[in-house]
Design a protein around this motif. Sequence first.
Motif, PDB file in Angstrom:
ATOM      1  N   ALA A   1       0.834  -1.210   0.000  1.00 29.79           N
ATOM      2  CA  ALA A   1       0.000   0.000   0.000  1.00 29.79           C
ATOM      3  C   ALA A   1       0.864   1.254   0.000  1.00 29.79           C
TER       4      ALA A   1
ATOM      5  N   ALA B   1      -0.683   4.794  -1.030  1.00 26.95           N
ATOM      6  CA  ALA B   1      -2.022   4.718  -0.456  1.00 26.95           C
ATOM      7  C   ALA B   1      -2.058   5.392   0.913  1.00 26.95           C
TER       8      ALA B   1
ATOM      9  N   THR C   1      -5.664   6.632  -3.779  1.00 25.68           N
ATOM     10  CA  THR C   1      -5.462   5.273  -3.289  1.00 25.68           C
ATOM     11  C   THR C   1      -5.501   5.289  -1.769  1.00 25.68           C
TER      12      THR C   1
END
Length: 291
Positions: A40, A45, A131
Amino acid sequence: MRTPSPDVDSPVGVTDGLVTLGPEAVRLRAALDAVFTGWASAADAADVLYPPLIRVADLARFDYFTNFPHLVLAATPVNTAAVAELPTHPAAPGTGLSGYQLGEAGFVLPSAACYNAYLSLSGTELDEPATFTTIAQCFRRETRYEGLRRLHGFTMREIIAIGDAETVKGHLSTHKALVLDFAAHLGLSLTTEVATDPFFDANGSRAVMQQMFPTKEEFVADGDLAIASVNYHRNFFGERADITYAGGEAHTSCVAFGIERWLHVLAGRFDGDWGAAEEAVRSFPRKTRTP
């Protein structure tokens, strides 16, 4: 069904679909989540935690009660007018609360981690793709519960992309490759199986498109256990949550990991040696950025 948990050091104890993780399992869980959050981070993100409940009215926007009525668990207040008839000690095993003892439910427990992400952006116009990653305790009513394979309450990590179709599909391609690389590193034999996305009306245009481009793929271990999935929702959540990007309805996708199911397959793969499983997970090479 009960899996005995004789002491606090036992790796796993499960009773009626509710799990207790001991220290070894907790360490393996943390190692797994470090891999997923590393992916991530490489995808830029944002790390977000959402509320533990979802409004009934909000989930209705997603046709949730049409598609998943069998999974729903409601957060229902006790009817204080019936307090004199509420259970007291000692209560027999299996004691429950009857309908007349409960009030109206305005909230439900989430069965997936991503719904609140879309709801949090309701009415938002994005200037660039976004994200997110989140982790949540999720809950599902099942016809049966089976160890770590099928739980009443479980942990889901998701990495979510919102933006244009090309970007969010690329998000899935990148993470599909990462999942398969990770599984190969761990010595796990996974199959990739196409699943039907119930958000799309079988008679609608999205369902026709789904036949041309799969919207949900599951990574399956032990022949029938989905431990992760990649999901392309097209513009469904963008439309229903009123999220726009570049003047149109945003497309969304997510990568989801069922943490306890990973624990289950790793415990089997390493013959119950939780320390060896943790070492294997932590030895997976970390990437600083996804393509």
